[in-house]
Design a protein around this motif. Structure first.
Motif, PDB file in Angstrom:
ATOM      1  N   LEU A  49      45.942 -53.881 -36.078  1.00 52.46           N
ATOM      2  CA  LEU A  49      45.420 -52.957 -35.067  1.00 52.46           C
ATOM      3  C   LEU A  49      44.438 -53.672 -34.141  1.00 52.46           C
ATOM      4  N   GLU A  50      43.573 -54.473 -34.729  1.00 52.28           N
ATOM      5  CA  GLU A  50      42.559 -55.168 -33.945  1.00 52.28           C
ATOM      6  C   GLU A  50      43.191 -56.119 -32.931  1.00 52.28           C
ATOM      7  N   ASN A  51      44.335 -56.699 -33.277  1.00 51.65           N
ATOM      8  CA  ASN A  51      44.982 -57.695 -32.415  1.00 51.65           C
ATOM      9  C   ASN A  51      46.222 -57.156 -31.701  1.00 51.65           C
ATOM     10  N   ASN A  52      46.414 -55.848 -31.792  1.00 53.20           N
ATOM     11  CA  ASN A  52      47.499 -55.178 -31.072  1.00 53.20           C
ATOM     12  C   ASN A  52      48.868 -55.764 -31.380  1.00 53.20           C
ATOM     13  N   LEU A  53      49.107 -56.090 -32.655  1.00 52.03           N
ATOM     14  CA  LEU A  53      50.408 -56.594 -33.080  1.00 52.03           C
ATOM     15  C   LEU A  53      51.348 -55.426 -33.375  1.00 52.03           C
ATOM     16  N   PRO A  54      52.628 -55.543 -33.009  1.00 56.47           N
ATOM     17  CA  PRO A  54      53.571 -54.473 -33.359  1.00 56.47           C
ATOM     18  C   PRO A  54      53.759 -54.391 -34.868  1.00 56.47           C
ATOM     19  N   ILE A  55      53.955 -53.165 -35.360  1.00 54.20           N
ATOM     20  CA  ILE A  55      54.050 -52.905 -36.799  1.00 54.20           C
ATOM     21  C   ILE A  55      55.394 -52.260 -37.111  1.00 54.20           C
ATOM     22  N   ALA A  56      56.067 -52.742 -38.147  1.00 54.30           N
ATOM     23  CA  ALA A  56      57.369 -52.195 -38.527  1.00 54.30           C
ATOM     24  C   ALA A  56      57.207 -50.947 -39.382  1.00 54.30           C
ATOM     25  N   ALA A  57      58.107 -49.989 -39.173  1.00 54.99           N
ATOM     26  CA  ALA A  57      58.222 -48.849 -40.096  1.00 54.99           C
ATOM     27  C   ALA A  57      59.058 -49.313 -41.283  1.00 54.99           C
ATOM     28  N   ILE A  58      58.562 -49.053 -42.496  1.00 57.04           N
ATOM     29  CA  ILE A  58      59.218 -49.556 -43.711  1.00 57.04           C
ATOM     30  C   ILE A  58      59.824 -48.389 -44.490  1.00 57.04           C
ATOM     31  N   ARG A  59      61.029 -48.597 -44.987  1.00 55.05           N
ATOM     32  CA  ARG A  59      61.677 -47.531 -45.775  1.00 55.05           C
ATOM     33  C   ARG A  59      61.017 -47.417 -47.142  1.00 55.05           C
ATOM     34  N   ASN A  60      60.593 -46.199 -47.483  1.00 53.57           N
ATOM     35  CA  ASN A  60      59.906 -46.000 -48.758  1.00 53.57           C
ATOM     36  C   ASN A  60      60.895 -45.645 -49.870  1.00 53.57           C
ATOM     37  N   ALA A  61      60.363 -45.374 -51.063  1.00 52.35           N
ATOM     38  CA  ALA A  61      61.217 -45.131 -52.227  1.00 52.35           C
ATOM     39  C   ALA A  61      62.037 -43.860 -52.087  1.00 52.35           C
ATOM     40  N   ALA A  62      61.576 -42.947 -51.201  1.00 50.83           N
ATOM     41  CA  ALA A  62      62.316 -41.703 -50.970  1.00 50.83           C
ATOM     42  C   ALA A  62      63.356 -41.851 -49.865  1.00 50.83           C
ATOM     43  N   GLY A  63      63.464 -43.060 -49.283  1.00 49.75           N
ATOM     44  CA  GLY A  63      64.483 -43.296 -48.263  1.00 49.75           C
ATOM     45  C   GLY A  63      64.027 -43.021 -46.839  1.00 49.75           C
ATOM     46  N   ILE A  89      51.852 -48.980 -55.298  1.00 48.04           N
ATOM     47  CA  ILE A  89      52.771 -49.721 -54.413  1.00 48.04           C
ATOM     48  C   ILE A  89      54.191 -49.190 -54.598  1.00 48.04           C
ATOM     49  N   TYR A  90      54.883 -48.907 -53.495  1.00 50.38           N
ATOM     50  CA  TYR A  90      56.231 -48.326 -53.503  1.00 50.38           C
ATOM     51  C   TYR A  90      56.234 -47.016 -54.293  1.00 50.38           C
ATOM     52  N   SER A  91      55.232 -46.201 -53.991  1.00 54.78           N
ATOM     53  CA  SER A  91      55.062 -44.909 -54.650  1.00 54.78           C
ATOM     54  C   SER A  91      56.275 -44.008 -54.424  1.00 54.78           C
ATOM     55  N   PRO A  92      56.605 -43.145 -55.374  1.00 54.17           N
ATOM     56  CA  PRO A  92      57.746 -42.234 -55.187  1.00 54.17           C
ATOM     57  C   PRO A  92      57.454 -41.074 -54.247  1.00 54.17           C
ATOM     58  N   HIS A  93      56.185 -40.889 -53.832  1.00 52.78           N
ATOM     59  CA  HIS A  93      55.843 -39.774 -52.943  1.00 52.78           C
ATOM     60  C   HIS A  93      56.636 -39.895 -51.643  1.00 52.78           C
ATOM     61  N   GLU A  94      57.311 -38.824 -51.234  1.00 52.28           N
ATOM     62  CA  GLU A  94      58.222 -38.909 -50.082  1.00 52.28           C
ATOM     63  C   GLU A  94      57.501 -39.185 -48.767  1.00 52.28           C
ATOM     64  N   GLY A  95      56.204 -38.886 -48.694  1.00 62.29           N
ATOM     65  CA  GLY A  95      55.466 -39.134 -47.454  1.00 62.29           C
ATOM     66  C   GLY A  95      54.596 -40.365 -47.497  1.00 62.29           C
ATOM     67  N   SER A  96      54.818 -41.243 -48.458  1.00 66.37           N
ATOM     68  CA  SER A  96      53.925 -42.395 -48.632  1.00 66.37           C
ATOM     69  C   SER A  96      54.391 -43.600 -47.831  1.00 66.37           C
ATOM     70  N   TYR A  97      53.421 -44.387 -47.382  1.00 67.11           N
ATOM     71  CA  TYR A  97      53.739 -45.705 -46.825  1.00 67.11           C
ATOM     72  C   TYR A  97      53.916 -46.650 -48.020  1.00 67.11           C
ATOM     73  N   PRO A  98      55.027 -47.395 -48.085  1.00 70.37           N
ATOM     74  CA  PRO A  98      55.371 -48.073 -49.354  1.00 70.37           C
ATOM     75  C   PRO A  98      54.573 -49.324 -49.685  1.00 70.37           C
ATOM     76  N   ILE A  99      53.813 -49.892 -48.726  1.00 72.00           N
ATOM     77  CA  ILE A  99      53.019 -51.085 -49.068  1.00 72.00           C
ATOM     78  C   ILE A  99      51.538 -50.722 -48.983  1.00 72.00           C
ATOM     79  N   SER A 100      51.203 -49.553 -49.468  1.00 68.41           N
ATOM     80  CA  SER A 100      49.799 -49.127 -49.576  1.00 68.41           C
ATOM     81  C   SER A 100      49.206 -49.679 -50.870  1.00 68.41           C
ATOM     82  N   SER A 101      47.881 -49.764 -50.899  1.00 69.89           N
ATOM     83  CA  SER A 101      47.247 -50.273 -52.117  1.00 69.89           C
ATOM     84  C   SER A 101      45.795 -49.836 -52.206  1.00 69.89           C
TER      85      SER A 101
END
Length: 416
Positions: free
Chosen positions: A297-311, A346-358
């Motif tokens: 965010l600080e360096n304005n880099l583009p960020i990918a949306a990642i598919r989580n465990a719920a698809g 990490i890679y939580s089963p919650h359907e609304g989770s970002y999968p590389i959270s920690s």
């Protein structure tokens, strides 16, 4: 259900009533020279305020509906009051670059409030653990992963752990042709990129995930940037790859230091710290990398949306990061083992989770030979529990509510 406006009124009334009671009873006691009773009364009132805050926090979480509702909330009228004797003290720490922006912010604010100097070296989780546990040249450590099971057994009863910050590792890239677009990626595709099996940005697997920009993905080789130091961010990233794509990314490629397969192709570059990976991605066209969210965010880099465990393809919003910890049991004491909880987020089963959270961790000793160090750290933890979570840097979110109790429990143990 109680509305938010009614909740504000309830909080305001509770605070006013408490303030009037404190003011009146204080004057009565002092006027009658009953100072011992005054001290007892003060402690009782403090406990009452704490219990009231806890009730109001719980009620707030249950009755509000915006994303802010899941943060650690303390009524603005409850303030931390530092002990006068801590002014001028100092403590030092080292560890994860993942946590550095947030710790730096807290250190600056805490010095303004309490006059305590908190210094922190962003050297990576592995080096920070060594400086604290082995060399013993710092007063605390910050580490993205907690103590491993074997480390926990080695330091059982000596080291306290608190998962005090939530954040996310994000996949960033430097592809001029798709500037302004959020790529969609899966764990399988990312794993194949870092294995060297997907070589070009216009690979069919990437096109299939991104049909809206498939015609502008360039025929350029992918340069994969990774950490060169012992890194908790790398451990979070590789745990995710292993959980999302176990057949592609084996457990032998999980940890703080990894023998990256991409390096054998000549298209891998190692860089030190989140700072180094961020700078290298910015300077290297057609590169991809992984960093803690605040650096992107600080360096304005583009960020990918990642598919989580719920698809679902998910971006690292505050709410998506918090969702990753929902339903994950958190130990009730800072002296317990947190090693299994770390992996579950990490890679939580919650359907609304970002999968590389920690959840990221703080380490402090249960006892210090220098009582001033223990007192200064105790005050720092109390300030974070009461006021620190109202001052989060963009890219981080407050951890689950139970962490406030862990911080206060650790503070009490430091003073005992």
């Amino acid at each position: 259900m109680i509305t938010l406006s009614r909740m504000v009124i309830v909080i305001a009334v509770a605070v006013i009533v408490t303030a009037i009671a404190v003011y009146s009873l204080t004057h009565i006691m002092l006027a009658s020279d009953r100072k011992e009773q005054y001290v007892t009364l003060t402690r009782t009132v403090q406990q009452t305020i704490h219990q009231t805050v806890t009730v109001l926090q719980t009620t707030t979480i249950m009755t509000t509906v915006t994303p802010i509702t899941t943060t650690v909330t303390v009524p603005a009228t409850v303030r931390y009051t530092p002990r006068p004797e801590v002014r001028g003290l100092s403590v030092s720490g080292a560890g994860a670059s993942f946590q550095y922006p947030q710790i730096a912010q807290w250190a600056r604010l805490f010095k303004e409030v309490a006059g305590v100097e908190v210094t922190y070296q962003s050297v990576g989780s592995g080096a920070g653990q060594k400086m604290f546990l082995v060399d013993r040249v710092t007063d605390f450590a910050a580490s993205d992963p907690p103590l491993t099971k074997s480390q926990y057994e080695q330091y059982r009863g000596q080291v306290m752990q608190i998962p005090w910050i939530m954040g996310a590792v994000v996949v960033v890239y430097n592809v001029p042709e798709i500037k302004g677009h959020n790529l969609k990626l899966t764990g399988e595709v990312i794993a194949k990129i870092y294995r060297g099996e997907i070589e070009y940005w216009d690979d069919p697997a990437i096109k299939e995930l991104n049909p809206d920009i498939a015609n502008i993905l360039p025929r350029k080789q992918i340069i994969a940037i990774h950490r060169s130091d012992s890194s908790g961010t790398t451990e979070i990233f590789t745990v995710f790859l292993n959980k999302a794509a176990p057949n592609i990314w084996g457990k032998d490629l999980v940890g703080k230091v990894v023998n990256w397969p991409i390096d054998a192709t000549g298209r891998g570059i190692g860089a030190k710290g989140n700072e180094g990976v961020t700078a290298t991605v910015l300077q290297t066209p057609y590169s991809i990398g992984y960093v803690e969210l605040s650096y992107a965010l600080e360096n304005n880099l583009p960020i990918a949306a990642i598919r989580n465990a719920a698809g679902r393809f998910v971006l690292p919003t505050d709410e998506a990061i918090r969702n990753a910890a929902k339903g994950v049991p958190i130990p009730s004491s800072p002296l317990e083992d947190f090693s299994e909880m770390f992996v579950e987020v990490i890679y939580s089963p919650h359907e609304g989770s970002y999968p590389i959270s920690s959840l990221a961790f703080l380490f402090v000793w249960r006892e210090y030979g220098d009582r001033n160090k223990a007192l200064a750290l105790s005050e720092f933890l109390k300030w974070i529990a009461i006021e620190g979570y109202s001052n989060m840097v963009q890219g981080y979110v407050a951890p689950p509510q139970q962490v406030v109790e862990l911080l206060l429990s650790a503070a009490r143990l430091l003073e005992s």
